[in-house]
Scaffold this motif. Structure first.
Motif, PDB file in Angstrom:
ATOM      1  N   SER A  44       0.817  -1.216   0.000  1.00  0.00           N
ATOM      2  CA  SER A  44       0.000   0.000   0.000  1.00  0.00           C
ATOM      3  C   SER A  44       0.850   1.265   0.000  1.00  0.00           C
ATOM      4  O   SER A  44       0.320   2.369  -0.165  1.00  0.00           O
ATOM      5  CB  SER A  44      -0.926   0.011   1.219  1.00  0.00           C
ATOM      6  OG  SER A  44      -1.853  -1.052   1.164  1.00  0.00           O
ATOM      7  N   ASP A  88       0.442   4.211  -2.448  1.00  0.00           N
ATOM      8  CA  ASP A  88      -0.762   5.038  -2.331  1.00  0.00           C
ATOM      9  C   ASP A  88      -0.523   6.263  -1.457  1.00  0.00           C
ATOM     10  O   ASP A  88      -1.236   7.263  -1.576  1.00  0.00           O
ATOM     11  CB  ASP A  88      -1.915   4.215  -1.758  1.00  0.00           C
ATOM     12  CG  ASP A  88      -2.317   3.066  -2.667  1.00  0.00           C
ATOM     13  OD1 ASP A  88      -2.096   3.190  -3.895  1.00  0.00           O
ATOM     14  OD2 ASP A  88      -2.818   2.045  -2.162  1.00  0.00           O
ATOM     15  N   PRO A  91       1.288   9.282  -4.113  1.00  0.00           N
ATOM     16  CA  PRO A  91       0.616   9.038  -5.393  1.00  0.00           C
ATOM     17  C   PRO A  91       1.321   9.704  -6.566  1.00  0.00           C
ATOM     18  O   PRO A  91       2.064  10.684  -6.416  1.00  0.00           O
ATOM     19  CB  PRO A  91      -0.777   9.637  -5.176  1.00  0.00           C
ATOM     20  CG  PRO A  91      -0.600  10.657  -4.103  1.00  0.00           C
ATOM     21  CD  PRO A  91       0.468  10.101  -3.199  1.00  0.00           C
TER      22      PRO A  91
END
Length: 457
Positions: free
Chosen positions: A209, A212, A215
């Protein structure tokens, strides 16, 4: 009696700037002295038979962190880092200014240069630092020979703080007066900081993750902002370690309207996608992050279109103990890993052998374009009569598996991102200014052989 050359390299494929030819490469007094066809008879003191191998201009790594001077030199230093570089066909490294103290004035520049003079196996150039405290000292570092000035648009650390927009723009206008190069780590500081903290606080701690929290939008926005600043200031700009494929188009369009901008990407963005974070965990964490498979493939497309200028390793090792702090919480691991010894092998393996990248294009990406961008050309970056005899002699077909324990790097991680990776293409001999410094797995040069290379005025 004719000339007796110091070295003749025979039977190899010599990669010149516009073509590759079979012939004999002649070296005298550390310089390329001649290129002849294979049938020409020459006298020499040392004969190297490169039958079945390719002779490339030595790679120039524009993005290297060696952590020396400073308390973190247990991670990497000039002696070990430069030996690792030589084993991968790198003949000149350009070291980043994030040491402690950072390179921001004459005193800190001289401190680092003196260390490198004593311990660097290969030739080296130095970045200067662009932080708020040094924004008005760029011309001083220019006179000392720095090739560029590194700024973080993202937040960095206490020793090397973030450069706010107003100071960055002011520094660009100053650098434009002497044609200086500003390099930026392009990520929007506030977007990245807020997204990362929100994810950690909400319990999203798994490695995959991590992208994220940083970004693609944050990188693209920062790139575009820096380009607009440079365009207005008339300044040369370089985007370091670009991870997002759309950035290639952004740079292409900027160049088309006359902006003096270049960009680099790194082998890890071309070899891996974010699934490597699931496999390697914190050992694959870096900033900007490794992104999706689709982004990786699009980066290759941008490279083949000519929208990526060159390749840098972003060699930034950490110990296993430091990395394992993020084993259960990816946000706690430091960002970065080693890779200077695989920069060239990675591009041979995945570029030349897997995707059909031409040898001339390879040489531009790992050497010639770097030398031109940092004003080291034609002393460096090319196989041309009169240029330094910096060479990487490679076997394009030899397959081998990377093992951290065998690396010359000071940080010999057995869990690193490249651990176990099978490459096709291996560096057999590395020469710096005509001297063999690495051959068949062994360092053969003197630890202090490397010389400082200033911009070629």
């Amino acid at each position: 009696m004719g000339t007796i050359f110091d070295t003749a390299i025979v039977n190899g494929i010599i990669v010149l700037e516009h073509r590759a030819v079979r012939g004999t490469l002649l070296i005298q007094n550390g310089k390329i002295a001649g290129i002849t066809d294979g049938d020409s008879a020459v006298e020499c003191k040392q004969l190297i038979d490169a039958e079945g191998r390719v002779i490339l201009p030595g790679a120039i790594d524009p993005h290297v962190h060696l952590w020396e001077p400073g308390p973190q030199d247990y991670r990497e230093d000039y002696r070990c880092g430069s030996q690792a570089a030589a084993s991968g066909g790198v003949t000149t490294l350009i070291e980043m200014p994030l040491s402690v103290p950072p390179v921001i004035d004459r005193e800190s520049f001289q401190l680092k240069k003196d260390i490198a003079d004593r311990h660097c196996l290969i030739d080296f150039a130095l970045w200067g630092g662009l932080i708020p405290a040094s924004a008005d000292r760029l011309s001083e570092m220019h006179e000392l020979g720095c090739v560029g000035y590194k700024a973080f648009i993202s937040y960095a650390n206490d020793n090397y703080p973030h450069t706010p927009d107003d100071i960055l723009f002011k520094a660009m206008k100053h650098a434009a007066k002497f044609n200086g190069l500003i390099g930026v780590h392009a990520e929007n500081a506030d977007i990245v900081e807020a997204a990362s903290k929100e994810m950690e606080q909400s319990g999203v701690l798994d490695p995959e993750s991590y992208p994220d929290g940083r970004p693609a939008l944050a990188e693209l926005e920062a790139m575009e902002r820096a380009i607009r600043f440079a365009e207005n200031a008339g300044c040369r700009l370089h985007i370091v370690h670009m991870s997002v494929a759309e950035g290639g188009e952004l740079v292409r369009k900027a160049k088309k309207r006359g902006v003096k901008v270049s960009n680099e990407t790194c082998p890890h963005y071309l070899l891996f996608d974010k699934s490597i974070l699931r496999e390697k965990g914190p050992f694959a964490k870096c900033n900007p992050p490794i992104r999706s498979y689709e982004n990786k493939e699009a980066l290759w497309e941008q490279l083949f279109k000519g929208n990526i200028d060159f390749i840098g390793s972003d060699h930034s090792p950490y110990t296993d103990e430091e990395k394992l702090k993020g084993k259960h919480n990816i946000w706690e691991a430091p960002p970065g890993f080693g890779g200077i010894d695989v920069l060239l092998p990675a591009m041979i393996s995945e570029g030349v052998n897997a995707r059909g990248l031409g040898l001339v294009e390879l040489a531009k990406l790992v050497s010639t374009n770097v030398a031109k961008a940092f004003e080291l050309y034609p002393k460096k970056g090319t196989i041309t009569v009169g240029s330094d005899a910096d060479l990487a002699i490679v076997d394009l077909n030899e397959e081998w598996v990377y093992k951290g324990e065998s690396s010359f790097s000071k940080t010999k991680s057995s869990q690193g991102i490249y651990e176990g990776y099978r490459f096709k293409g291996k560096v057999k001999i590395t020469m710096v200014r005509g001297s063999v410094v690495y051959e068949n797995g062994k360092i053969t040069g003197d630890a202090s052989y490397g010389e400082f290379v200033a911009i070629q005025r």
